[in-house]
Structures are given as structure tokens and as C-alpha cells.
Design a protein around this motif. Structure first.
Motif, PDB file in Angstrom:
ATOM      1  N   ALA A 174     -14.403  50.855  74.976  1.00  0.00           N
ATOM      2  CA  ALA A 174     -14.439  50.227  76.304  1.00  0.00           C
ATOM      3  C   ALA A 174     -15.865  50.225  76.844  1.00  0.00           C
ATOM      4  O   ALA A 174     -16.300  49.265  77.508  1.00  0.00           O
ATOM      5  N   GLY A 175     -16.627  51.288  76.547  1.00  0.00           N
ATOM      6  CA  GLY A 175     -18.029  51.320  76.972  1.00  0.00           C
ATOM      7  C   GLY A 175     -18.841  50.245  76.299  1.00  0.00           C
ATOM      8  O   GLY A 175     -19.721  49.611  76.924  1.00  0.00           O
ATOM      9  N   GLU A 176     -18.558  50.034  75.003  1.00  0.00           N
ATOM     10  CA  GLU A 176     -19.278  48.965  74.290  1.00  0.00           C
ATOM     11  C   GLU A 176     -18.910  47.599  74.851  1.00  0.00           C
ATOM     12  O   GLU A 176     -19.788  46.716  75.016  1.00  0.00           O
ATOM     13  N   LEU A 195     -19.627  47.259  87.648  1.00  0.00           N
ATOM     14  CA  LEU A 195     -19.757  47.673  86.249  1.00  0.00           C
ATOM     15  C   LEU A 195     -20.364  49.072  86.131  1.00  0.00           C
ATOM     16  O   LEU A 195     -19.964  49.869  85.269  1.00  0.00           O
ATOM     17  N   ASP A 196     -21.334  49.368  86.988  1.00  0.00           N
ATOM     18  CA  ASP A 196     -21.940  50.708  86.957  1.00  0.00           C
ATOM     19  C   ASP A 196     -20.906  51.789  87.320  1.00  0.00           C
ATOM     20  O   ASP A 196     -20.844  52.849  86.694  1.00  0.00           O
ATOM     21  N   ASP A 197     -20.121  51.499  88.353  1.00  0.00           N
ATOM     22  CA  ASP A 197     -19.072  52.448  88.721  1.00  0.00           C
ATOM     23  C   ASP A 197     -18.059  52.606  87.597  1.00  0.00           C
ATOM     24  O   ASP A 197     -17.580  53.717  87.299  1.00  0.00           O
ATOM     25  N   PHE A 198     -17.739  51.500  86.979  1.00  0.00           N
ATOM     26  CA  PHE A 198     -16.768  51.549  85.880  1.00  0.00           C
ATOM     27  C   PHE A 198     -17.318  52.371  84.706  1.00  0.00           C
ATOM     28  O   PHE A 198     -16.601  53.130  84.079  1.00  0.00           O
ATOM     29  N   ARG A 199     -18.665  52.186  84.448  1.00  0.00           N
ATOM     30  CA  ARG A 199     -19.269  52.964  83.366  1.00  0.00           C
ATOM     31  C   ARG A 199     -19.215  54.475  83.684  1.00  0.00           C
ATOM     32  O   ARG A 199     -18.940  55.296  82.819  1.00  0.00           O
ATOM     33  N   SER A 205     -14.236  60.110  82.100  1.00  0.00           N
ATOM     34  CA  SER A 205     -13.008  60.203  81.307  1.00  0.00           C
ATOM     35  C   SER A 205     -13.294  60.742  79.914  1.00  0.00           C
ATOM     36  O   SER A 205     -12.526  61.549  79.373  1.00  0.00           O
ATOM     37  N   ILE A 206     -14.400  60.317  79.308  1.00  0.00           N
ATOM     38  CA  ILE A 206     -14.774  60.850  77.988  1.00  0.00           C
ATOM     39  C   ILE A 206     -15.035  62.347  78.075  1.00  0.00           C
ATOM     40  O   ILE A 206     -14.607  63.126  77.217  1.00  0.00           O
ATOM     41  N   GLY A 207     -15.730  62.764  79.147  1.00  0.00           N
ATOM     42  CA  GLY A 207     -15.977  64.202  79.335  1.00  0.00           C
ATOM     43  C   GLY A 207     -14.678  64.984  79.471  1.00  0.00           C
ATOM     44  O   GLY A 207     -14.523  66.085  78.927  1.00  0.00           O
ATOM     45  N   GLY A 208     -13.711  64.427  80.226  1.00  0.00           N
ATOM     46  CA  GLY A 208     -12.420  65.098  80.373  1.00  0.00           C
ATOM     47  C   GLY A 208     -11.682  65.206  79.061  1.00  0.00           C
ATOM     48  O   GLY A 208     -11.070  66.235  78.748  1.00  0.00           O
ATOM     49  N   ALA A 209     -11.721  64.142  78.260  1.00  0.00           N
ATOM     50  CA  ALA A 209     -11.062  64.166  76.949  1.00  0.00           C
ATOM     51  C   ALA A 209     -11.701  65.201  76.044  1.00  0.00           C
ATOM     52  O   ALA A 209     -11.017  65.931  75.310  1.00  0.00           O
ATOM     53  N   GLN A 210     -13.029  65.275  76.085  1.00  0.00           N
ATOM     54  CA  GLN A 210     -13.713  66.286  75.278  1.00  0.00           C
ATOM     55  C   GLN A 210     -13.350  67.694  75.751  1.00  0.00           C
ATOM     56  O   GLN A 210     -13.242  68.618  74.932  1.00  0.00           O
ATOM     57  N   ARG A 211     -13.189  67.850  77.056  1.00  0.00           N
ATOM     58  CA  ARG A 211     -12.784  69.158  77.599  1.00  0.00           C
ATOM     59  C   ARG A 211     -11.403  69.541  77.085  1.00  0.00           C
ATOM     60  O   ARG A 211     -11.171  70.680  76.701  1.00  0.00           O
ATOM     61  N   ILE A 212     -10.476  68.600  77.057  1.00  0.00           N
ATOM     62  CA  ILE A 212      -9.132  68.871  76.532  1.00  0.00           C
ATOM     63  C   ILE A 212      -9.211  69.259  75.060  1.00  0.00           C
ATOM     64  O   ILE A 212      -8.573  70.219  74.604  1.00  0.00           O
ATOM     65  N   ALA A 213     -10.031  68.537  74.284  1.00  0.00           N
ATOM     66  CA  ALA A 213     -10.182  68.852  72.858  1.00  0.00           C
ATOM     67  C   ALA A 213     -10.761  70.244  72.665  1.00  0.00           C
ATOM     68  O   ALA A 213     -10.374  70.993  71.754  1.00  0.00           O
TER      69      ALA A 213
END
Length: 381
Positions: A174-176, A195-199, A205-213
Motif C-alpha cells: 500500500a505504501g508503494e 497522502l502524507d497523513d495516509f502515509r 500500522s506497520i509499526g503496530g504489526a511489527q510490535r505484535i510479531a
């Protein structure tokens, strides 16, 4: 009292006082004076006892009275001897009975001592068996609990890792796409800020997913209960894992200060060592969670080759009357249902299993310090 096994003398049968009484009685009966001696005298009448002459009776005025008087004295001596014999027999019997009673009493005392010793030995064996049973119960309890945690972690890892992988991958894609979309739009439009806010949302969200992992990975390390053999353990990694899990349990309202030095690997069971560290940290966290206290953990290598881990809290400390009971199974000062009272007991047993030890120092109103020491394996240093 003399037994008369040998030949008695006159004074043995009648002492001087009783001789005077007998002679006085003879004088009262006959009106004549009598005397008696142990040595032979001319004209005196011999006084015999058991066919042996033991004295000489003399009546100077009327010698003819000597012979019947001597027989009377012999008659008296006969009954004196019989009395003495009966008295001696009674004395000997009494002494024999007393000696037998003493022997029986000594035997009873010896038997009592044997039974007391046996009772003490049996009591020690019973207490030892009770300790072994309690230890086995603790181990079974902890094994069951850890196995349940392990199964839960395995299920969590299996069920979460795949979705987290999809989410992380999709967020990157999605970032790409967002980069492509931004390149297609004219610069300077209102869409740039969106777009900046969305990025930023995507990155969060990626940070949260990495935290869960990361949490799932910590759970897998923490619950590795099926490890049968000692393996090289990174203690600092186990400490960090325990801290992360505890902070997550307290919803990140607790921050544990970590000061971890360079320490060698330790041969052991990673899950059990993690459990010991977690139990000690959990006690420290609960001592400060309702106030403004802090929890810190440090690790370093001592000069003697020991690895030392120190957990400190600034809570209320432990009551002096409870400090000696903190390692007792099921002892807890928490409310009913809040804790099993096995945390420090299990931690102590785990350190003992690894050849280490645990010490607790606490001051009321100041805080508590728990020191865990392990011996590092030379081959792993």
C-alpha cells in the motif's frame, strides 16, 4: 548387718550394751552377780554358739549357777542368730529385688531412648517425604501451567503470524501504491496533505504489526517448555523478553529500567530461566504498581565467574516477620485469588536446578532487592 557366714564373736551377737542388760536380768532372777568375757577364765562356764566357744560366764559367789545361766544365754543367742538370719535374708531379697527393678528400669529407659530415636528418624523421613511431595506438586503445577502457556503461545504464533505477515506485506505494498499515486497527482493540490497523513497511518500500522510479531516471538521464547537438554542461553535476551511481557501485561503503565552488562552465555533451560526472572519481576512490579515506585534490573559478570542479576523496586518492602517465609510454598501476602504464593518458590527451585542461588534483602518503606546468581559454563564464556 553381719551374715554369720564366718564364725561370729560374742560382741557380734550381743554388743556390750545388750550384754549388760542380760547380766542385769540374771542378777535380778538369782540375786547373784555375773560377768562374761570373751577370753577363757579359770572356773568360768563356757558359752557356746554353733559348737564354738564364744565367751566365758562367771558367777564368783555361787559357781553352781554358772552352768544353767550359760545355757540360758546360749538359748538367747540361738534366737538372736535366727533373727539375724531372717533379717539378712529379707535384706538380701530386698536388695536383689531392688537391683532387678533397677535393671528393668535401665532396660525401659534404654528402650524408651531407642523408640524416641526411631520416632525422630520416622518423623524426619515423614517430613522429607512431605517436602518431596510438595516439591513434586509444585513442579507438576508449574509444568502444567507452563505447558498450557506453551500451547497457547504455539497457537497464538500459528494463528497470528500468518495474518501479521499478510498485513505487513499489504501495508508495504500500500505504501508503494501510495508513492505511485502521489507521482501521478499534480503537486500543490489538497491531495498532498491527505497522502502524507495516509502515509503516516501506514507507517504507524506497520509499526503496530511489527510490535505484535515481537510479542509473539517473546511468547515463543518464554514458553519453550519442551526443551529437554541444556542449551546456551542469552541471559540478556531472556531478561528483555520477560520485561517486554511484563510491561505488556501491565498495559505499558509500568516501565522497567534495564541496565544489562556484557555477560557470557549460560547453559540451561531458557523457558525455566525466563520463568524465574519473570516471577521476580512480577513481584517487584506488583509492589510499585499502585504508587510512583520504580523497578530496575541489572546484569553483570562477577570476578569469580558468576553472572549476577539484580531486580530492585522502591515499593513498601517486606514485613520483617514475613521475610523468613517468602520461599515457603503457597505463602502470599496478596488478596485471596491474586497470586498462588509459588512465584519465589519456583524461582528458587529453578536457580537450584541451574546450580545458582537467590537472595532477598528488603527494608520496610524503602524497597526490596532480589539477587539471582548463576555460574557461567567455562566452555561458553
Amino acid at each position: 548387718m553381719r551374715s554369720f557366714d564366718d564364725d561370729p564373736a560374742l560382741r557380734d551377737l550381743l554388743d556390750e550394751k545388750r550384754q549388760a542388760v542380760v547380766l542385769q536380768l540374771l542378777q535380778d532372777l538369782t540375786g547373784a552377780d555375773f560377768s562374761i568375757q570373751e577370753k577363757a577364765q579359770v572356773g568360768a562356764q563356757p558359752v557356746e554358739f554353733q559348737l564354738e566357744t564364744i565367751g566365758w560366764l562367771r558367777c564368783q559367789a555361787e559357781p553352781w549357777r554358772q552352768e544353767p545361766a550359760a545355757r540360758l544365754i546360749e538359748f538367747i543367742l540361738y534366737f538372736v542368730a535366727k533373727y539375724r538370719m531372717a533379717a539378712n535374708l529379707h535384706h538380701d531379697t530386698t536388695e536383689a529385688s531392688f537391683a532387678e527393678l533397677q535393671r528393668q528400669h535401665a532396660a525401659l529407659q534404654a528402650s524408651e531412648r531407642r523408640y524416641k530415636t526411631l520416632s525422630e528418624q520416622l518423623q524426619q523421613r515423614v517430613e522429607e517425604q512431605v517436602r518431596q511431595i510438595e516439591s513434586a506438586q509444585q513442579q507438576l503445577y508449574e509444568a502444567a501451567r507452563m505447558r498450557a502457556v506453551g500451547q497457547l503461545a504455539a497457537g497464538v504464533a500459528h494463528e497470528i503470524n500468518n495474518p501479521i505477515g499478510y498485513i505487513t506485506s499489504n501495508l508495504r505494498v500500500a505504501g508503494e501504491y501510495l508513492d505511485d499515486l502521489k507521482g501521478a497527482l499534480k503537486p500543490g493540490t489538497d491531495a498532498d496533505s491527505i497522502l502524507d497523513d495516509f502515509r503516516a497511518l501506514l507507517q504507524e500500522s506497520i509499526g503496530g504489526a511489527q510490535r505484535i510479531a515481537s510479542i509473539v516471538a517473546d511468547l515463543k521464547i518464554f514458553s519453550n517448555v519442551d526443551q529437554e537438554d541444556f542449551v546456551p542461553c542469552e541471559l540478556n535476551q531472556l531478561i528483555a523478553t520477560a520485561c517486554h511481557l511484563l510491561e505488556a501485561e501491565f498495559s505499558h503503565s509500568l516501565s522497567i529500567k534495564q541496565c544489562l552488562g556484557k555477560v557470557p552465555k549460560l547453559a540451561g533451560y531458557p523457558a525455566k530461566i525466563s520463568q524465574a526472572i519473570y516471577n521476580v519481576l512480577d513481584n517487584a512490579a506488583r509492589a510499585v504498581i499502585d504508587g510512583d515506585g520504580t523497578v530496575s534490573i541489572t546484569s553483570h559478570l562477577l570476578s569469580g565467574g558468576e553472572i549476577e542479576i539484580i531486580v530492585e523496586d522502591t515499593g513498601e518492602g517486606i514485613e520483617p516477620e514475613n521475610i523468613g517465609r517468602i520461599f515457603d510454598p503457597f505463602f502470599t501476602t496478596r488478596q485471596v485469588g491474586d497470586g498462588t504464593g509459588l512465584g519465589l518458590t519456583v524461582a528458587r527451585d529453578i536457580l537450584t536446578l541451574h546450580g545458582g542461588r537467590i537472595d532477598v534483602r528488603s527494608s520496610r518503606g524503602v524497597g526490596t532487592e532480589v539477587v539471582l546468581r548463576f555460574f557461567a559454563t567455562k566452555e561458553l564464556i
